[in-house]
Design an enzyme around this catalytic site. Sequence first.
Site, PDB file in Angstrom:
ATOM      1  N   SER A  25      10.348  -0.635   7.769  1.00  0.00           N
ATOM      2  CA  SER A  25       8.925  -0.536   7.411  1.00  0.00           C
ATOM      3  C   SER A  25       8.055  -0.316   8.641  1.00  0.00           C
ATOM      4  O   SER A  25       8.350  -0.842   9.712  1.00  0.00           O
ATOM      5  CB  SER A  25       8.493  -1.836   6.719  1.00  0.00           C
ATOM      6  N   ALA A  26       6.967   0.432   8.447  1.00  0.00           N
ATOM      7  CA  ALA A  26       6.010   0.647   9.545  1.00  0.00           C
ATOM      8  C   ALA A  26       5.075  -0.539   9.720  1.00  0.00           C
ATOM      9  O   ALA A  26       4.344  -0.627  10.703  1.00  0.00           O
ATOM     10  CB  ALA A  26       5.181   1.894   9.248  1.00  0.00           C
ATOM     11  N   SER A  27       5.102  -1.461   8.768  1.00  0.00           N
ATOM     12  CA  SER A  27       4.080  -2.512   8.742  1.00  0.00           C
ATOM     13  C   SER A  27       4.366  -3.677   9.679  1.00  0.00           C
ATOM     14  O   SER A  27       5.459  -4.246   9.686  1.00  0.00           O
ATOM     15  CB  SER A  27       3.936  -3.057   7.324  1.00  0.00           C
TER      16      SER A  27
ATOM     17  N   GLU B   2      12.157   5.563   0.005  1.00  0.00           N
ATOM     18  CA  GLU B   2      10.819   5.801   0.586  1.00  0.00           C
ATOM     19  C   GLU B   2       9.814   6.294  -0.439  1.00  0.00           C
ATOM     20  O   GLU B   2      10.163   7.104  -1.294  1.00  0.00           O
ATOM     21  CB  GLU B   2      10.937   6.893   1.652  1.00  0.00           C
ATOM     22  N   ASP B   3       8.569   5.848  -0.314  1.00  0.00           N
ATOM     23  CA  ASP B   3       7.518   6.356  -1.215  1.00  0.00           C
ATOM     24  C   ASP B   3       6.554   7.300  -0.502  1.00  0.00           C
ATOM     25  O   ASP B   3       5.633   7.815  -1.136  1.00  0.00           O
ATOM     26  CB  ASP B   3       6.700   5.202  -1.819  1.00  0.00           C
TER      27      ASP B   3
ATOM     28  N   LYS C  99       6.731   6.751  11.786  1.00  0.00           N
ATOM     29  CA  LYS C  99       7.304   7.757  10.900  1.00  0.00           C
ATOM     30  C   LYS C  99       6.359   8.960  10.896  1.00  0.00           C
ATOM     31  O   LYS C  99       5.144   8.744  10.926  1.00  0.00           O
ATOM     32  CB  LYS C  99       7.414   7.202   9.459  1.00  0.00           C
TER      33      LYS C  99
ATOM     34  N   ASP D 241      12.078   1.057   2.687  1.00  0.00           N
ATOM     35  CA  ASP D 241      10.687   0.932   3.067  1.00  0.00           C
ATOM     36  C   ASP D 241      10.154  -0.258   2.255  1.00  0.00           C
ATOM     37  O   ASP D 241      10.759  -0.644   1.245  1.00  0.00           O
ATOM     38  CB  ASP D 241       9.960   2.231   2.712  1.00  0.00           C
ATOM     39  N   LEU D 242       9.046  -0.826   2.672  1.00  0.00           N
ATOM     40  CA  LEU D 242       8.518  -1.999   1.962  1.00  0.00           C
ATOM     41  C   LEU D 242       7.329  -1.641   1.057  1.00  0.00           C
ATOM     42  O   LEU D 242       7.424  -1.709  -0.183  1.00  0.00           O
ATOM     43  CB  LEU D 242       8.087  -3.065   2.995  1.00  0.00           C
ATOM     44  N   ASP D 243       6.227  -1.203   1.692  1.00  0.00           N
ATOM     45  CA  ASP D 243       4.998  -0.920   0.936  1.00  0.00           C
ATOM     46  C   ASP D 243       5.207   0.278   0.000  1.00  0.00           C
ATOM     47  O   ASP D 243       5.531   1.375   0.450  1.00  0.00           O
ATOM     48  CB  ASP D 243       3.846  -0.589   1.904  1.00  0.00           C
TER      49      ASP D 243
ATOM     50  N   ARG E 121      -0.645   1.667  11.562  1.00  0.00           N
ATOM     51  CA  ARG E 121      -2.069   1.315  11.470  1.00  0.00           C
ATOM     52  C   ARG E 121      -2.911   2.156  12.444  1.00  0.00           C
ATOM     53  O   ARG E 121      -3.938   2.719  12.068  1.00  0.00           O
ATOM     54  CB  ARG E 121      -2.223  -0.175  11.810  1.00  0.00           C
TER      55      ARG E 121
ATOM     56  N   THR F 207       1.777  -2.812  -2.350  1.00  0.00           N
ATOM     57  CA  THR F 207       0.690  -3.133  -1.427  1.00  0.00           C
ATOM     58  C   THR F 207      -0.124  -1.891  -1.089  1.00  0.00           C
ATOM     59  O   THR F 207      -1.199  -2.008  -0.488  1.00  0.00           O
ATOM     60  CB  THR F 207       1.258  -3.728  -0.122  1.00  0.00           C
TER      61      THR F 207
ATOM     62  N   LYS G 102      -0.009   7.011   4.028  1.00  0.00           N
ATOM     63  CA  LYS G 102       1.148   6.236   3.551  1.00  0.00           C
ATOM     64  C   LYS G 102       2.324   6.360   4.516  1.00  0.00           C
ATOM     65  O   LYS G 102       2.687   7.470   4.915  1.00  0.00           O
ATOM     66  CB  LYS G 102       1.568   6.711   2.158  1.00  0.00           C
ATOM     67  N   GLY G 103       2.904   5.231   4.858  1.00  0.00           N
ATOM     68  CA  GLY G 103       4.071   5.226   5.733  1.00  0.00           C
ATOM     69  C   GLY G 103       3.723   5.351   7.206  1.00  0.00           C
ATOM     70  O   GLY G 103       4.580   5.240   8.068  1.00  0.00           O
TER      71      GLY G 103
ATOM     72  N   ASN H 190       2.811  -6.343   9.190  1.00  0.00           N
ATOM     73  CA  ASN H 190       2.672  -7.479   8.273  1.00  0.00           C
ATOM     74  C   ASN H 190       3.935  -7.724   7.446  1.00  0.00           C
ATOM     75  O   ASN H 190       3.944  -8.622   6.594  1.00  0.00           O
ATOM     76  CB  ASN H 190       1.496  -7.234   7.312  1.00  0.00           C
TER      77      ASN H 190
HETATM   78  C1  BG6 Z   1       3.190   1.241   5.893  1.00  0.00           C
HETATM   79  C2  BG6 Z   1       2.103   1.636   4.920  1.00  0.00           C
HETATM   80  O1  BG6 Z   1       4.231   0.623   5.215  1.00  0.00           O
HETATM   81  O2  BG6 Z   1       2.680   0.361   6.884  1.00  0.00           O
HETATM   82  C3  BG6 Z   1       0.907   2.204   5.667  1.00  0.00           C
HETATM   83  O3  BG6 Z   1       2.596   2.609   4.021  1.00  0.00           O
HETATM   84  C4  BG6 Z   1       0.445   1.204   6.729  1.00  0.00           C
HETATM   85  O4  BG6 Z   1      -0.112   2.487   4.742  1.00  0.00           O
HETATM   86  C5  BG6 Z   1       1.606   0.863   7.647  1.00  0.00           C
HETATM   87  O5  BG6 Z   1      -0.627   1.763   7.477  1.00  0.00           O
HETATM   88  C6  BG6 Z   1       1.213  -0.145   8.721  1.00  0.00           C
HETATM   89  O6  BG6 Z   1       0.957  -1.365   8.098  1.00  0.00           O
HETATM   90  P1  BG6 Z   1       0.269  -2.611   8.772  1.00  0.00           P
HETATM   91  O7  BG6 Z   1       0.495  -3.703   7.755  1.00  0.00           O
HETATM   92  O8  BG6 Z   1       0.985  -2.884  10.057  1.00  0.00           O
HETATM   93  O9  BG6 Z   1      -1.161  -2.280   8.984  1.00  0.00           O
HETATM   94 MG    MG Z   2       5.764   2.970   1.829  1.00  0.00          MG
END
Ligand code: BG6
Ligand code: MG
Length: 218
Positions: A113-115, A168-169, A144, A8-10, A48, A16, A44-45, A117
């Site tokens: 990662s779910a992000s 994972e956090d 997730k 996982d990233l964040d 968005r 972050t 978390k995880g 970004n």
């Molecule tokens: C996860 C974070 O890694 O990414 C979440 O733990 C976040 O808090 C999710 O909502 C989505 O991220 P992003 O950057 O696409 O808004």
């Molecule tokens: Mg995380």
Amino acid sequence: MNRAFIFDLDGVIVDTAKFHFIAWQELAKELGIEFTEEHNELLKGVSRTRSLEILLSLGNVTKTESEKDDLAKRKNDHYVALIGNLTSKDIMPGASEFLKEAQSKSIKIALGSASKNAPYILKKLEIDHLFDAKIDGNHVSKAKPDPEVFLKGAEALGVPAKHCLVFEDAQAGVEAAINAGMKCVGIGDESILKNTNLVVAGMDKISVEKAIEIIENK
Ligand code: BG6
Ligand code: MG
């Protein structure tokens, strides 16, 4: 045996999580919703869109789809501004050393990662090259605890799920790893992360050898 680590990233590689919290809290304030650090654990995880739904339900607030799109965009614009100054100095203790050692031992490495970004963040941290595969919020349709992000990572690496170890956090991520049939190391607090194979406070508190042992069930 082909083995893989999926990260996982964040909150695992970079802190972050605090910026996500600040951005959600600001939005919650505007909407008149009480939003504490405890509430933040639920986000978390989580993607968005799903995070926004959780936030709105905490305050019993209803919004139209287009209003939700606007709120999610505003939260993200704020978050992206907050992470604008990230550099390799923001990598969490032990994370890049762990990645480099795993790479030197020919363990396959994926991002899970779910992000959306994630590509921007990896570039800022200058650690893109340490990953053999990168799966993030731009590649999945199910958030997730659905295992999609980790199963896609394993598939991209060509490693069977049972030989993959996830770091994972977030509890949603731990559950995603279990749902994928993978082992999981929780990064954080034992009182929050349940059903893992091990919980450590940070990537500087686990060796590559120990991680391999977990995959091999020793
Ligand atoms: C996860 C974070 O890694 O990414 C979440 O733990 C976040 O808090 C999710 O909502 C989505 O991220 P992003 O950057 O696409 O808004
Ligand atoms: Mg995380």
